[in-house]
Design a protein around this motif. Structure first.
Motif, PDB file in Angstrom:
ATOM      1  N   ALA A 224      73.539  64.800  53.363  1.00  0.00           N
ATOM      2  CA  ALA A 224      73.712  66.037  54.120  1.00  0.00           C
ATOM      3  C   ALA A 224      73.522  67.262  53.223  1.00  0.00           C
ATOM      4  O   ALA A 224      72.904  68.248  53.629  1.00  0.00           O
ATOM      5  CB  ALA A 224      75.092  66.058  54.766  1.00  0.00           C
ATOM      6  N   ALA A 225      74.062  67.186  52.002  1.00  0.00           N
ATOM      7  CA  ALA A 225      73.895  68.304  51.067  1.00  0.00           C
ATOM      8  C   ALA A 225      72.427  68.468  50.672  1.00  0.00           C
ATOM      9  O   ALA A 225      71.909  69.591  50.597  1.00  0.00           O
ATOM     10  CB  ALA A 225      74.759  68.083  49.836  1.00  0.00           C
ATOM     11  N   GLU A 226      71.747  67.362  50.426  1.00  0.00           N
ATOM     12  CA  GLU A 226      70.329  67.428  50.076  1.00  0.00           C
ATOM     13  C   GLU A 226      69.497  67.925  51.256  1.00  0.00           C
ATOM     14  O   GLU A 226      68.521  68.678  51.075  1.00  0.00           O
ATOM     15  CB  GLU A 226      69.847  66.057  49.617  1.00  0.00           C
ATOM     16  CG  GLU A 226      70.455  65.614  48.293  1.00  0.00           C
ATOM     17  CD  GLU A 226      69.984  64.238  47.858  1.00  0.00           C
ATOM     18  OE1 GLU A 226      69.934  63.988  46.640  1.00  0.00           O
ATOM     19  OE2 GLU A 226      69.660  63.414  48.751  1.00  0.00           O
ATOM     20  N   GLU A 227      69.882  67.513  52.464  1.00  0.00           N
ATOM     21  CA  GLU A 227      69.197  67.988  53.669  1.00  0.00           C
ATOM     22  C   GLU A 227      69.315  69.510  53.787  1.00  0.00           C
ATOM     23  O   GLU A 227      68.349  70.209  54.129  1.00  0.00           O
ATOM     24  CB  GLU A 227      69.806  67.316  54.896  1.00  0.00           C
ATOM     25  CG  GLU A 227      69.267  67.791  56.229  1.00  0.00           C
ATOM     26  CD  GLU A 227      70.063  67.234  57.398  1.00  0.00           C
ATOM     27  OE1 GLU A 227      69.854  67.720  58.525  1.00  0.00           O
ATOM     28  OE2 GLU A 227      70.891  66.329  57.185  1.00  0.00           O
ATOM     29  N   PHE A 228      70.507  70.030  53.507  1.00  0.00           N
ATOM     30  CA  PHE A 228      70.729  71.474  53.526  1.00  0.00           C
ATOM     31  C   PHE A 228      69.815  72.183  52.520  1.00  0.00           C
ATOM     32  O   PHE A 228      69.137  73.158  52.855  1.00  0.00           O
ATOM     33  CB  PHE A 228      72.195  71.774  53.216  1.00  0.00           C
ATOM     34  CG  PHE A 228      72.468  73.170  52.736  1.00  0.00           C
ATOM     35  CD1 PHE A 228      72.464  74.240  53.621  1.00  0.00           C
ATOM     36  CD2 PHE A 228      72.726  73.414  51.396  1.00  0.00           C
ATOM     37  CE1 PHE A 228      72.711  75.530  53.175  1.00  0.00           C
ATOM     38  CE2 PHE A 228      72.981  74.694  50.932  1.00  0.00           C
ATOM     39  CZ  PHE A 228      72.977  75.754  51.831  1.00  0.00           C
ATOM     40  N   LEU A 229      69.778  71.681  51.285  1.00  0.00           N
ATOM     41  CA  LEU A 229      68.934  72.302  50.261  1.00  0.00           C
ATOM     42  C   LEU A 229      67.466  72.271  50.655  1.00  0.00           C
ATOM     43  O   LEU A 229      66.745  73.269  50.516  1.00  0.00           O
ATOM     44  CB  LEU A 229      69.132  71.588  48.924  1.00  0.00           C
ATOM     45  CG  LEU A 229      70.461  71.816  48.212  1.00  0.00           C
ATOM     46  CD1 LEU A 229      70.584  70.884  47.012  1.00  0.00           C
ATOM     47  CD2 LEU A 229      70.597  73.270  47.765  1.00  0.00           C
ATOM     48  N   THR A 230      67.013  71.146  51.159  1.00  0.00           N
ATOM     49  CA  THR A 230      65.614  71.011  51.557  1.00  0.00           C
ATOM     50  C   THR A 230      65.277  71.952  52.705  1.00  0.00           C
ATOM     51  O   THR A 230      64.220  72.603  52.714  1.00  0.00           O
ATOM     52  CB  THR A 230      65.325  69.555  51.958  1.00  0.00           C
ATOM     53  OG1 THR A 230      65.594  68.690  50.844  1.00  0.00           O
ATOM     54  CG2 THR A 230      63.869  69.389  52.365  1.00  0.00           C
ATOM     55  N   ALA A 231      66.187  72.052  53.676  1.00  0.00           N
ATOM     56  CA  ALA A 231      65.936  72.882  54.854  1.00  0.00           C
ATOM     57  C   ALA A 231      65.860  74.366  54.500  1.00  0.00           C
ATOM     58  O   ALA A 231      64.965  75.082  54.975  1.00  0.00           O
ATOM     59  CB  ALA A 231      67.020  72.645  55.904  1.00  0.00           C
ATOM     60  N   VAL A 232      66.782  74.836  53.663  1.00  0.00           N
ATOM     61  CA  VAL A 232      66.764  76.272  53.346  1.00  0.00           C
ATOM     62  C   VAL A 232      65.555  76.626  52.480  1.00  0.00           C
ATOM     63  O   VAL A 232      64.983  77.710  52.607  1.00  0.00           O
ATOM     64  CB  VAL A 232      68.080  76.717  52.671  1.00  0.00           C
ATOM     65  CG1 VAL A 232      69.265  76.535  53.612  1.00  0.00           C
ATOM     66  CG2 VAL A 232      68.336  75.985  51.365  1.00  0.00           C
ATOM     67  N   ARG A 233      65.146  75.708  51.614  1.00  0.00           N
ATOM     68  CA  ARG A 233      63.965  75.986  50.799  1.00  0.00           C
ATOM     69  C   ARG A 233      62.701  75.994  51.650  1.00  0.00           C
ATOM     70  O   ARG A 233      61.830  76.844  51.474  1.00  0.00           O
ATOM     71  CB  ARG A 233      63.862  74.952  49.678  1.00  0.00           C
ATOM     72  CG  ARG A 233      64.958  75.117  48.628  1.00  0.00           C
ATOM     73  CD  ARG A 233      64.911  74.018  47.573  1.00  0.00           C
ATOM     74  NE  ARG A 233      66.015  74.166  46.630  1.00  0.00           N
ATOM     75  CZ  ARG A 233      66.253  73.342  45.622  1.00  0.00           C
ATOM     76  NH1 ARG A 233      65.465  72.283  45.413  1.00  0.00           N
ATOM     77  NH2 ARG A 233      67.279  73.552  44.813  1.00  0.00           N
ATOM     78  N   ALA A 234      62.611  75.061  52.590  1.00  0.00           N
ATOM     79  CA  ALA A 234      61.443  75.016  53.467  1.00  0.00           C
ATOM     80  C   ALA A 234      61.365  76.257  54.346  1.00  0.00           C
ATOM     81  O   ALA A 234      60.270  76.751  54.654  1.00  0.00           O
ATOM     82  CB  ALA A 234      61.486  73.761  54.328  1.00  0.00           C
ATOM     83  N   LYS A 238      67.714  82.315  51.806  1.00  0.00           N
ATOM     84  CA  LYS A 238      68.617  82.374  50.662  1.00  0.00           C
ATOM     85  C   LYS A 238      70.030  82.092  51.153  1.00  0.00           C
ATOM     86  O   LYS A 238      70.645  82.933  51.816  1.00  0.00           O
ATOM     87  CB  LYS A 238      68.565  83.753  49.997  1.00  0.00           C
ATOM     88  CG  LYS A 238      67.186  84.132  49.466  1.00  0.00           C
ATOM     89  CD  LYS A 238      66.783  83.244  48.304  1.00  0.00           C
ATOM     90  CE  LYS A 238      65.450  83.717  47.708  1.00  0.00           C
ATOM     91  NZ  LYS A 238      65.006  82.838  46.607  1.00  0.00           N
ATOM     92  N   ALA A 239      70.533  80.917  50.906  1.00  0.00           N
ATOM     93  CA  ALA A 239      71.855  80.534  51.415  1.00  0.00           C
ATOM     94  C   ALA A 239      72.552  79.663  50.392  1.00  0.00           C
ATOM     95  O   ALA A 239      71.934  78.801  49.770  1.00  0.00           O
ATOM     96  CB  ALA A 239      71.718  79.788  52.741  1.00  0.00           C
ATOM     97  N   TRP A 240      73.849  79.887  50.232  1.00  0.00           N
ATOM     98  CA  TRP A 240      74.670  79.050  49.353  1.00  0.00           C
ATOM     99  C   TRP A 240      75.460  78.019  50.142  1.00  0.00           C
ATOM    100  O   TRP A 240      75.815  76.975  49.612  1.00  0.00           O
ATOM    101  CB  TRP A 240      75.651  79.914  48.574  1.00  0.00           C
ATOM    102  CG  TRP A 240      75.021  80.761  47.510  1.00  0.00           C
ATOM    103  CD1 TRP A 240      73.746  80.649  47.003  1.00  0.00           C
ATOM    104  CD2 TRP A 240      75.631  81.852  46.826  1.00  0.00           C
ATOM    105  NE1 TRP A 240      73.537  81.598  46.063  1.00  0.00           N
ATOM    106  CE2 TRP A 240      74.678  82.362  45.916  1.00  0.00           C
ATOM    107  CE3 TRP A 240      76.885  82.449  46.891  1.00  0.00           C
ATOM    108  CZ2 TRP A 240      74.945  83.434  45.081  1.00  0.00           C
ATOM    109  CZ3 TRP A 240      77.149  83.520  46.060  1.00  0.00           C
ATOM    110  CH2 TRP A 240      76.186  84.005  45.157  1.00  0.00           C
ATOM    111  N   PHE A 241      75.783  78.320  51.398  1.00  0.00           N
ATOM    112  CA  PHE A 241      76.705  77.498  52.172  1.00  0.00           C
ATOM    113  C   PHE A 241      76.062  77.039  53.470  1.00  0.00           C
ATOM    114  O   PHE A 241      75.202  77.721  54.034  1.00  0.00           O
ATOM    115  CB  PHE A 241      77.990  78.275  52.469  1.00  0.00           C
ATOM    116  CG  PHE A 241      78.573  78.932  51.254  1.00  0.00           C
ATOM    117  CD1 PHE A 241      78.993  78.167  50.185  1.00  0.00           C
ATOM    118  CD2 PHE A 241      78.658  80.304  51.177  1.00  0.00           C
ATOM    119  CE1 PHE A 241      79.512  78.761  49.049  1.00  0.00           C
ATOM    120  CE2 PHE A 241      79.176  80.912  50.043  1.00  0.00           C
ATOM    121  CZ  PHE A 241      79.605  80.136  48.971  1.00  0.00           C
TER     122      PHE A 241
END
Length: 430
Positions: A224-234, A238-241
């Motif tokens: 889930a954390a990796e999914e969040f990182l991938t989604a915001v980069r795609a 700019k999001a931390w949370f």
């Protein structure tokens, strides 16, 4: 256990100032509610290797996933506090430990000590190991799982994931064993144990959850954390949370239980002891007493997000009480916290810890959590419903009962004596 019903929405947190503060209580990027200016510069959250410069010296934060610590590791921290810092240790609202008053060049020596003690398994990931777990899990017969094993497995998975190194230093995982004590702590990824070894996975403040099968719970949290990182980069966001990019993620469709919350009371229980502290600050001598009590029992300490210490199997009530630790339930100090305040923080408008200690002497029985803040950043304040005591100048306070539902109530321009009375009344009104 948790009852199946919609969760109450958490209180929106105040936006931090330019320098920012975090929920652990030390200067860093804040957990504000929207992605805004400053996300491009990266967060300034302190760690064990990245020290933060405070008015009372450098500060180091040592992550303890699940709040878990062996007695031997605790003694290493006591030595470091005495020999490198100001002789005190601070417990944080993430179940971590901070050392203050460090010399600016103390980082290398501190890092070497932590590595040798097994407290620094990854230099590239040490700031992202933010994991809170139900502190009484496996001790009192409540809950659906002993989430300590989840905490250890998730920590290993985090440290092995190159992508996870990109998480902000305030990204938070919470592992609730099903009793509902930590599920309300406003995490980015929350796992709530279900009967049979599975879990519900909540993303940010979503009203629903994903159902996770037994055997894959910690893996699902990392995914889930990796999914969040991938989604915001795609998306170029700019999001931390997670809450800043919730629309990019599938929250799942499972209904969530209500989050009861609740810190364990200080004192003995069938599975050991809970030792309370004064605003989460303990001396190295008190810390050694805790470590010795742990060594004489299960060999383990568990730091809670309410800045207390659980000692599984321990019975050393007399020794801990003689050291100045709280072993009696029902004290006004229960669920009472405060930021560093003056003189340790230049931004603080008052010595809030001294004023808070005087107020607690007349505050009666505990009720709602209460937090004293020296400025508008409100470093280290709790989630959910709480009494917000804000310094507006030397000897002047504003008291607000913050609610997750219904109106808040505020009393302004209070003297320290009036503040104490207002706090006692607000805590009684649930």
């Amino acid at each position: 256990m948790l009852a199946a019903m919609p969760p109450t929405p958490p209180v929106a947190e105040p936006r931090p100032g330019a320098s920012g503060r975090d929920r652990d209580g030390a200067s860093a990027g804040g957990r504000d509610g929207a992605a805004g200016p400053g996300r491009d510069r990266g967060d300034a959250c302190p760690g064990a290797l990245r020290l933060h410069r405070a008015d009372d010296g450098a500060l180091a934060r040592v992550r303890l996933p699940g709040g878990l610590l062996t007695a031997a590791q605790a003694l290493v921290l006591a030595d470091a506090a005495e020999q490198l810092g100001d002789g005190r240790l601070e417990l944080t609202s993430r179940g971590n430990v901070q050392l203050r008053g460090l010399a600016e060049d103390a980082g290398a020596e501190l890092g070497a000590r932590l590595r040798a003690a097994g407290l620094l398994p990854s230099e590239t990931h040490e700031r992202v190991r933010n994991v809170i777990a139900s502190p009484l899990s496996g001790l009192d017969g409540l809950g659906h799982a002993d989430v300590r094993s989840w905490a250890r497995e998730l920590d290993a998975l985090l440290c092995a994931s190159p992508l996870a190194a990109g998480l902000a230093g305030l990204f938070l995982f919470v592992l609730d064993d099903g009793r509902g004590d930590v599920a309300a702590l406003d995490a980015d990824v929350t796992l709530i144990a279900t009967p049979g070894g599975g879990a519900l996975l909540r993303l940010g403040r979503a009203a629903t959850a994903r159902r996770i099968a037994p055997g894959s719970v910690p893996t699902a949290a990392l995914a889930a954390a990796e999914e969040f990182l991938t989604a915001v980069r795609a998306a170029g966001v700019k999001a931390w949370f997670v809450r800043e990019a919730a629309e990019l993620l599938d929250p799942g469709a499972e209904p969530l239980p209500a989050f009861a919350g609740g810190a364990p009371e200080s004192g003995p229980f069938d599975g050991g002891l809970v030792a309370g502290t004064g605003f989460g600050t303990v001396s190295a001598a008190q810390w050694r007493t805790l470590a010795e009590a742990a060594a004489a029992s299960a060999g383990e300490l568990r730091i809670t997000p309410w800045r207390s210490v659980v000692l599984p199997g321990a019975t050393a009530v007399r020794e801990l009480a003689a050291a100045g630790l709280r072993l009696t339930p029902g004290s006004p100090w229960e669920l009472a916290t405060a930021c560093t305040g003056a003189p340790g923080c230049a931004k603080s408008l008052a010595d809030v810890r001294a004023d808070a200690a005087r107020a607690l002497g007349t505050a009666g029985v505990p009720g709602l959590p209460v937090h004293w803040s020296g400025c508008e950043r409100r470093c280290g304040h709790p989630a959910g419903e709480w009494v917000d005591v804000l310094a507006t100048g030397p000897g002047a306070y504003r008291v607000t009962a913050r609610r997750t539902s219904g109106p808040t109530t505020t009393m302004q321009d209070l003297t320290t004596e009036q503040m104490a009375q207002a706090v006692a009344e607000a805590r009684r009104t649930k």
